[in-house]
Design a protein around this motif. Structure first.
Motif, PDB file in Angstrom:
ATOM      1  N   PRO A   1       0.806  -1.231   0.000  1.00  0.00           N
ATOM      2  CA  PRO A   1       0.000   0.000   0.000  1.00  0.00           C
ATOM      3  C   PRO A   1       0.834   1.275   0.000  1.00  0.00           C
TER       4      PRO A   1
ATOM      5  N   GLN B   1       2.164   3.956  -6.604  1.00  0.00           N
ATOM      6  CA  GLN B   1       1.229   3.579  -7.663  1.00  0.00           C
ATOM      7  C   GLN B   1       0.516   2.270  -7.315  1.00  0.00           C
ATOM      8  N   TYR B   2       0.244   2.103  -6.053  1.00  0.00           N
ATOM      9  CA  TYR B   2      -0.400   0.885  -5.547  1.00  0.00           C
ATOM     10  C   TYR B   2      -1.732   0.617  -6.249  1.00  0.00           C
ATOM     11  N   GLU B   3      -2.570   1.639  -6.384  1.00  0.00           N
ATOM     12  CA  GLU B   3      -3.883   1.441  -7.006  1.00  0.00           C
ATOM     13  C   GLU B   3      -3.745   1.055  -8.470  1.00  0.00           C
TER      14      GLU B   3
ATOM     15  N   LYS C   1      -2.781  -2.613  -8.685  1.00  0.00           N
ATOM     16  CA  LYS C   1      -3.933  -3.483  -8.467  1.00  0.00           C
ATOM     17  C   LYS C   1      -4.847  -3.526  -9.690  1.00  0.00           C
ATOM     18  N   LYS C   2      -4.856  -2.428 -10.448  1.00  0.00           N
ATOM     19  CA  LYS C   2      -5.710  -2.346 -11.633  1.00  0.00           C
ATOM     20  C   LYS C   2      -5.176  -3.189 -12.788  1.00  0.00           C
TER      21      LYS C   2
END
Length: 395
Positions: A285, A289-291, A294-295
């Motif tokens: 987390p 660029q964690y999100e 995940k994408k």
């Protein structure tokens, strides 16, 4: 059919011997049934094997597996990953053409852009992965290609593939993605608009540090252009290496699941360790660029990069204190590997260039292997403790 099933079930056609496992085709050339067939094959009126520099049943099987995984129209196999990267640029561009590339790329790819391609009039502009607003500004009238790695080596910076795919399409550019760190099991750039995708098969595809190999997959028209290039320049993958990697691919999904689960656990422990300044891992987390990770990624991959307190001398002591982890420049192995990028894989970059892509003197890249995760953790944390005692004067 799911990816893991494709990896296991896609095989070259069986011979008349009805073999269960595809045999090795250790032959330089293939026999024509008659003179007319020879003419037709060379005229490309008939498809078939002619010479192993062009194609071979073993390389064809390897290509078909990666083509199916990536969702590509066609592909080509190469003697090494760098041969594939070189061909993906040199085989499609001409003197006067320009490339927009992310700054965070493998050291040898950087040498292509800065030292080799300028000899032939191919220029480039580097842009930062973290500054997408600069990418469109860098595009010129003679720009023909966007090149990128995501995650990058070794800083694990990510680029939004959906966004850059739309940018390339808007300007009619070839989007060329090095997908080596993620593998097609974790990430599929073609789904987001990539035109051509490269891999070093030496890494996770073989997975055991045995053979060299590379592959390109992508649009049929681009692969057709590249076929001419490699047919007459000769960077062919050997049948033995293709056979080895193709057999290894049967366990790619199983291996990547294990690499990734262990890497996340280790990254979490390193991040909490008092002797570590910072940790980069896409599925932490704390990754900026964690999100995005995940994408566009199934898991976070098998690579961790961290900065140890104490700089270069401390990094050396840490590496020399490791007992199980190997010191080598390879990655994606069943065995855990530690690398000091600033003095090895990226040593040809200037200090300023290394800083620009998040390589510090204390940066360590860990390729997490398939050993028991508790043993890996014990080795890494033990080396941190040992090097701390030895490095009191350099903290």
């Amino acid at each position: 059919m799911k990816d893991q099933s494709k990896l296991v079930r896609i095989q070259a056609e069986r011979s008349d011997n009805r073999e269960h496992s595809v045999p090795l085709y250790l032959t330089s050339s293939f026999i024509f049934d008659n003179a007319e067939q020879g003419r037709a094959l060379f005229a490309e009126e008939e498809q078939g094997n002619i010479y192993s520099r062009y194609s071979n049943p073993n390389t064809s099987e390897f290509i078909e597996k990666i083509r199916a995984l990536e969702g590509a129209e066609a592909g080509l196999a190469f003697a090494s990953g760098m041969a594939a990267v070189f061909a993906s640029i040199a085989g499609l561009l001409s003197a006067g053409d320009h490339v927009v590339s992310c700054r965070s790329i493998f050291g040898s790819t950087h040498q292509l852009f800065t030292r080799l391609f300028p000899r032939w009039g191919i220029t480039h502009t580097y842009v930062d992965a973290s500054r997408p607003e600069d990418w469109e500004k860098a595009i010129r009238e003679n720009t023909k290609m966007i090149f990128l790695e995501t995650p990058s080596n070794p800083g694990l910076e990510l680029i939004d593939l959906e966004w850059v795919g739309k940018l390339a399409k808007k300007h009619g550019l070839i989007l060329n993605v090095d997908n080596c760190f993620a593998t097609p099991y974790l990430q599929k750039p073609i789904h987001y608009g990539a035109d051509i995708v490269s891999h070093s098969a030496t890494k996770y595809m073989d997975g055991q540090g045995r053979v060299l190999g590379g592959i390109l997959v992508g649009r049929q028209d681009l692969i057709d252009q590249l076929m001419f290039f490699i047919r007459h320049t000769g960077p062919a993958m050997s049948a033995f290496n293709a056979w080895t990697v193709s057999k290894s691919l049967e366990t790619l999904g199983v291996r990547m699941d294990r690499h990734c689960s262990s890497a996340l656990r280790i990254a979490e422990i390193l991040e909490a360790h008092p002797e570590v300044e910072s940790v980069r891992y896409p599925f932490l987390p704390s990754h900026p660029q964690y999100e995005l990770a995940k994408k566009q990624m199934k898991h976070g991959g098998g690579i961790i990069t961290f900065v140890i307190k104490g700089g270069y001398q401390r990094a050396r002591r840490f590496l020399d204190s490791l007992e199980m982890t190997l010191l080598t420049s390879n990655l994606g192995d069943t065995r855990t590997i530690a690398t000091h990028p600033a003095s090895t894989t990226h040593s040809k970059l200037t200090p300023e260039e290394r800083v620009a892509i998040a390589i510090e003197e204390g940066s360590i890249r860990i390729s997490v292997g398939l050993e028991d995760v508790e043993d890996i953790i014990a080795d890494l944390t033990g080396a941190l403790e040992k090097s701390s005692i030895q490095a009191q004067g350099v903290k």
